[in-house]
Scaffold this motif. Structure first.
Motif, PDB file in Angstrom:
ATOM      1  N   ASP A   1       0.829  -1.205   0.000  1.00 50.50           N
ATOM      2  CA  ASP A   1       0.000   0.000   0.000  1.00 50.50           C
ATOM      3  C   ASP A   1       0.866   1.257   0.000  1.00 50.50           C
ATOM      4  O   ASP A   1       0.543   2.241  -0.664  1.00 50.50           O
TER       5      ASP A   1
ATOM      6  N   ASP B   1       0.638   4.091  -2.819  1.00 49.66           N
ATOM      7  CA  ASP B   1       0.389   5.489  -2.466  1.00 49.66           C
ATOM      8  C   ASP B   1       1.490   6.401  -3.003  1.00 49.66           C
ATOM      9  O   ASP B   1       1.220   7.504  -3.489  1.00 49.66           O
TER      10      ASP B   1
ATOM     11  N   PHE C   1      -7.184   3.422 -10.509  1.00 52.76           N
ATOM     12  CA  PHE C   1      -7.282   3.685  -9.072  1.00 52.76           C
ATOM     13  C   PHE C   1      -7.350   5.189  -8.815  1.00 52.76           C
ATOM     14  O   PHE C   1      -8.197   5.668  -8.054  1.00 52.76           O
TER      15      PHE C   1
ATOM     16  N   ARG D   1      -8.919   0.313  -4.049  1.00 45.40           N
ATOM     17  CA  ARG D   1      -7.604  -0.220  -3.682  1.00 45.40           C
ATOM     18  C   ARG D   1      -7.652  -1.753  -3.669  1.00 45.40           C
ATOM     19  O   ARG D   1      -6.737  -2.413  -4.147  1.00 45.40           O
TER      20      ARG D   1
END
Length: 93
Positions: free
Chosen positions: A13, A17, A49, A56
C-alpha cells in the motif's frame, strides 16, 4: 557522499500510495527510489485507481497476477554522482 534513498521491497500500500502521488504530480526529495517497477498494465491499474474507477482492493486483486521487475531510479545530480564508469564492451553481432 550521503544520499536519501527510498526502497520498496514489494508492491505494498505504501508503494501504491507513493507511485500514485508521483503520478499525480507530487515531487519528492529522494535522491534514489528503488523497488518494484510497474509495467504498462499495472500503470493502467494505477490510473484506474487514481480516477476512482477501481478501489484499492480491486487494484491489488488485479496487480497480484503481475510480476513487477526491479528498478533503481536516480532523481538528482547527487544520485548520478554515485555512478562510476567501469568498462565498455563491444559485442559483435
Amino acid at each position: 557522499m550521503k544520499v536519501k534513498i527510498l526502497k520498496f521491497e514489494n508492491m505494498t500500500d505504501e508503494w501504491l500510495d507513493f507511485i500514485a502521488a508521483c503520478r499525480s504530480g507530487f515531487v519528492h526529495d529522494y535522491d534514489i527510489v528503488e523497488g518494484p517497477m510497474a509495467d504498462d498494465i499495472v500503470w493502467n491499474y494505477v490510473n484506474d485507481f487514481l480516477d476512482g474507477d477501481i478501489t484499492r482492493k480491486v487494484f491489488w486483486e488485479l496487480a497480484k497476477f503481475k510480476y513487477p521487475t526491479h528498478q533503481i531510479s536516480l532523481h538528482t545530480l547527487k544520485a548520478l554522482d554515485c555512478l562510476k564508469f567501469e568498462r565498455i564492451e563491444i559485442i559483435n553481432e
